[in-house]
Design a protein around this motif. Structure first.
Motif, mmCIF file in Angstrom:
data_model
loop_
_atom_site.group_PDB
_atom_site.id
_atom_site.type_symbol
_atom_site.label_atom_id
_atom_site.label_comp_id
_atom_site.label_asym_id
_atom_site.label_seq_id
_atom_site.Cartn_x
_atom_site.Cartn_y
_atom_site.Cartn_z
ATOM 1 N N PRO A 76 -5.207 40.672 105.441
ATOM 2 C CA PRO A 76 -4.721 39.770 106.492
ATOM 3 C C PRO A 76 -5.841 39.432 107.463
ATOM 4 C CG PRO A 76 -3.170 41.551 106.145
ATOM 5 C CD PRO A 76 -4.390 41.881 105.338
ATOM 6 N N GLY A 77 -5.967 38.177 107.782
ATOM 7 C CA GLY A 77 -6.981 37.759 108.732
ATOM 8 C C GLY A 77 -8.355 37.577 108.139
ATOM 9 N N LYS A 78 -8.498 37.844 106.854
ATOM 10 C CA LYS A 78 -9.779 37.672 106.187
ATOM 11 C C LYS A 78 -9.622 36.706 105.024
ATOM 12 C CE LYS A 78 -12.419 41.145 105.369
ATOM 13 N NZ LYS A 78 -12.953 42.439 104.880
ATOM 14 N N GLY A 79 -10.727 36.111 104.645
ATOM 15 C CA GLY A 79 -10.707 35.221 103.496
ATOM 16 C C GLY A 79 -10.590 35.985 102.198
ATOM 17 N N ARG A 80 -10.261 35.268 101.166
ATOM 18 C CA ARG A 80 -10.165 35.897 99.855
ATOM 19 C C ARG A 80 -11.574 36.169 99.341
ATOM 20 N NH1 ARG A 80 -5.706 33.391 95.918
ATOM 21 N NH2 ARG A 80 -4.551 33.918 97.814
ATOM 22 N N GLU A 81 -11.821 37.381 98.862
ATOM 23 C CA GLU A 81 -13.157 37.731 98.391
ATOM 24 C C GLU A 81 -13.138 38.128 96.928
ATOM 25 O OE1 GLU A 81 -14.777 40.990 100.691
ATOM 26 O OE2 GLU A 81 -13.074 42.297 100.279
ATOM 27 N N TRP A 82 -14.208 37.750 96.257
ATOM 28 C CA TRP A 82 -14.355 38.043 94.839
ATOM 29 C C TRP A 82 -14.634 39.532 94.640
ATOM 30 C CZ3 TRP A 82 -19.290 39.320 92.644
ATOM 31 C CH2 TRP A 82 -19.279 39.461 91.253
ATOM 32 N N VAL A 83 -14.005 40.114 93.617
ATOM 33 C CA VAL A 83 -14.166 41.533 93.324
ATOM 34 C C VAL A 83 -14.951 41.747 92.036
ATOM 35 C CG1 VAL A 83 -12.943 43.684 92.765
ATOM 36 C CG2 VAL A 83 -12.032 42.148 94.523
ATOM 37 N N ALA A 84 -14.516 41.083 90.961
ATOM 38 C CA ALA A 84 -15.160 41.296 89.663
ATOM 39 C C ALA A 84 -14.806 40.145 88.731
ATOM 40 C CB ALA A 84 -14.709 42.616 89.041
ATOM 41 N N SER A 85 -15.667 39.925 87.738
ATOM 42 C CA SER A 85 -15.439 38.884 86.735
ATOM 43 C C SER A 85 -15.732 39.426 85.350
ATOM 44 C CB SER A 85 -16.360 37.679 86.985
ATOM 45 O OG SER A 85 -16.105 37.072 88.223
ATOM 46 N N ILE A 86 -15.155 38.778 84.361
ATOM 47 C CA ILE A 86 -15.399 39.143 82.972
ATOM 48 C C ILE A 86 -15.408 37.865 82.144
ATOM 49 C CG2 ILE A 86 -12.939 39.545 82.503
ATOM 50 C CD1 ILE A 86 -13.846 41.932 80.730
ATOM 51 N N ASP A 87 -16.323 37.787 81.171
ATOM 52 C CA ASP A 87 -16.381 36.578 80.360
ATOM 53 C C ASP A 87 -15.266 36.604 79.309
ATOM 54 O OD1 ASP A 87 -18.601 36.889 77.550
ATOM 55 O OD2 ASP A 87 -17.463 38.476 78.538
ATOM 56 N N SER A 88 -15.166 35.518 78.570
ATOM 57 C CA SER A 88 -14.039 35.358 77.646
ATOM 58 C C SER A 88 -14.032 36.417 76.533
ATOM 59 C CB SER A 88 -14.048 33.962 77.029
ATOM 60 O OG SER A 88 -15.256 33.749 76.306
ATOM 61 N N THR A 89 -15.216 36.918 76.175
ATOM 62 C CA THR A 89 -15.297 37.906 75.097
ATOM 63 C C THR A 89 -15.084 39.337 75.592
ATOM 64 O OG1 THR A 89 -17.668 38.318 75.332
ATOM 65 C CG2 THR A 89 -17.001 36.434 73.964
ATOM 66 N N GLY A 90 -15.240 39.533 76.884
ATOM 67 C CA GLY A 90 -15.139 40.873 77.451
ATOM 68 C C GLY A 90 -16.452 41.628 77.471
ATOM 69 N N ARG A 91 -17.519 40.997 76.994
ATOM 70 C CA ARG A 91 -18.793 41.706 76.893
ATOM 71 C C ARG A 91 -19.624 41.624 78.174
ATOM 72 N NH1 ARG A 91 -18.682 39.838 71.273
ATOM 73 N NH2 ARG A 91 -19.720 37.897 71.823
ATOM 74 N N ILE A 92 -19.407 40.614 78.987
ATOM 75 C CA ILE A 92 -20.209 40.439 80.199
ATOM 76 C C ILE A 92 -19.321 40.621 81.417
ATOM 77 C CG2 ILE A 92 -21.660 38.880 81.516
ATOM 78 C CD1 ILE A 92 -22.361 37.498 78.867
ATOM 79 N N THR A 93 -19.671 41.569 82.258
ATOM 80 C CA THR A 93 -18.912 41.838 83.482
ATOM 81 C C THR A 93 -19.835 41.787 84.688
ATOM 82 O OG1 THR A 93 -19.226 44.231 83.223
ATOM 83 C CG2 THR A 93 -17.212 43.288 82.299
ATOM 84 N N LYS A 94 -19.267 41.402 85.797
ATOM 85 C CA LYS A 94 -20.007 41.355 87.059
ATOM 86 C C LYS A 94 -19.115 41.913 88.155
ATOM 87 C CE LYS A 94 -22.694 37.281 85.714
ATOM 88 N NZ LYS A 94 -23.054 35.878 86.049
ATOM 89 N N TYR A 95 -19.769 42.533 89.170
ATOM 90 C CA TYR A 95 -19.019 43.183 90.236
ATOM 91 C C TYR A 95 -19.625 42.868 91.601
ATOM 92 C CZ TYR A 95 -17.131 45.966 86.425
ATOM 93 O OH TYR A 95 -16.513 46.370 85.261
ATOM 94 N N ALA A 96 -18.751 42.801 92.584
ATOM 95 C CA ALA A 96 -19.226 42.727 93.955
ATOM 96 C C ALA A 96 -19.895 44.056 94.303
ATOM 97 C CB ALA A 96 -18.059 42.466 94.900
ATOM 98 N N ASP A 97 -20.880 43.992 95.189
ATOM 99 C CA ASP A 97 -21.615 45.204 95.534
ATOM 100 C C ASP A 97 -20.708 46.311 96.063
ATOM 101 O OD1 ASP A 97 -24.627 43.505 96.768
ATOM 102 O OD2 ASP A 97 -23.989 44.099 94.747
ATOM 103 N N PHE A 98 -19.668 45.946 96.785
ATOM 104 C CA PHE A 98 -18.833 46.960 97.423
ATOM 105 C C PHE A 98 -17.936 47.721 96.441
ATOM 106 C CE2 PHE A 98 -15.120 44.310 97.135
ATOM 107 C CZ PHE A 98 -15.527 43.026 97.417
ATOM 108 N N VAL A 99 -17.856 47.286 95.172
ATOM 109 C CA VAL A 99 -17.031 48.021 94.205
ATOM 110 C C VAL A 99 -17.799 48.539 93.000
ATOM 111 C CG1 VAL A 99 -14.982 46.729 94.861
ATOM 112 C CG2 VAL A 99 -16.307 45.996 92.854
ATOM 113 N N ARG A 100 -19.070 48.145 92.905
ATOM 114 C CA ARG A 100 -19.846 48.529 91.724
ATOM 115 C C ARG A 100 -19.906 50.053 91.604
ATOM 116 N NH1 ARG A 100 -23.915 45.524 92.614
ATOM 117 N NH2 ARG A 100 -23.156 43.744 91.419
#
Length: 112
Positions: free
Chosen positions: A41-65
């Motif tokens: 609440p009161g904050k913007g939506r922030e990205w946490v993690a992503s995954i490509d269509s194959t599941g082989r490539i993942t990326k993370y925000a620094d705060f959850v890595r």
């Protein structure tokens, strides 16, 4: 109809774990990159993690890595987020996303 439905949120103590799931329907899941976002609440939506269509490539925000793991099951059409060593700062509504489609969100509360 394109639909994303999150589940798995709840109340957990600091240091605990939760596993979020996102059930996808209405589109060819295996062809799309997917992501998790969160919003307090009161904050913007922030990205946490992503995954490509194959599941082989993942990326993370620094705060959850190192604590969170994103994964997908293209057969079952499910996106997951395993969250370990949770902190009070991780309290938020977590959303599943692909392109311009969002789920309704699932609440995660980390509190003692």
């Amino acid at each position: 109809q394109v639909r994303l439905v999150e589940s798995g949120g709840g109340l957990v103590r600091p240091g605990g774990s939760l596993r979020l799931s996102c059930a996808a329907s209405g589109f060819i899941f295996r062809n799309f990159n997917m992501a998790w976002y969160r919003q307090n609440p009161g904050k913007g939506r922030e990205w946490v993690a992503s995954i490509d269509s194959t599941g082989r490539i993942t990326k993370y925000a620094d705060f959850v890595r190192g604590r969170f793991t994103i994964s997908r099951d293209n057969f079952k059409k499910i996106l997951s987020l395993q969250m370990n060593d949770l902190e009070p700062e991780d309290t938020a509504v977590y959303y599943c996303n692909t392109r311009d489609t969002w789920g309704q969100g699932t609440q995660v509360t980390v509190s003692s």
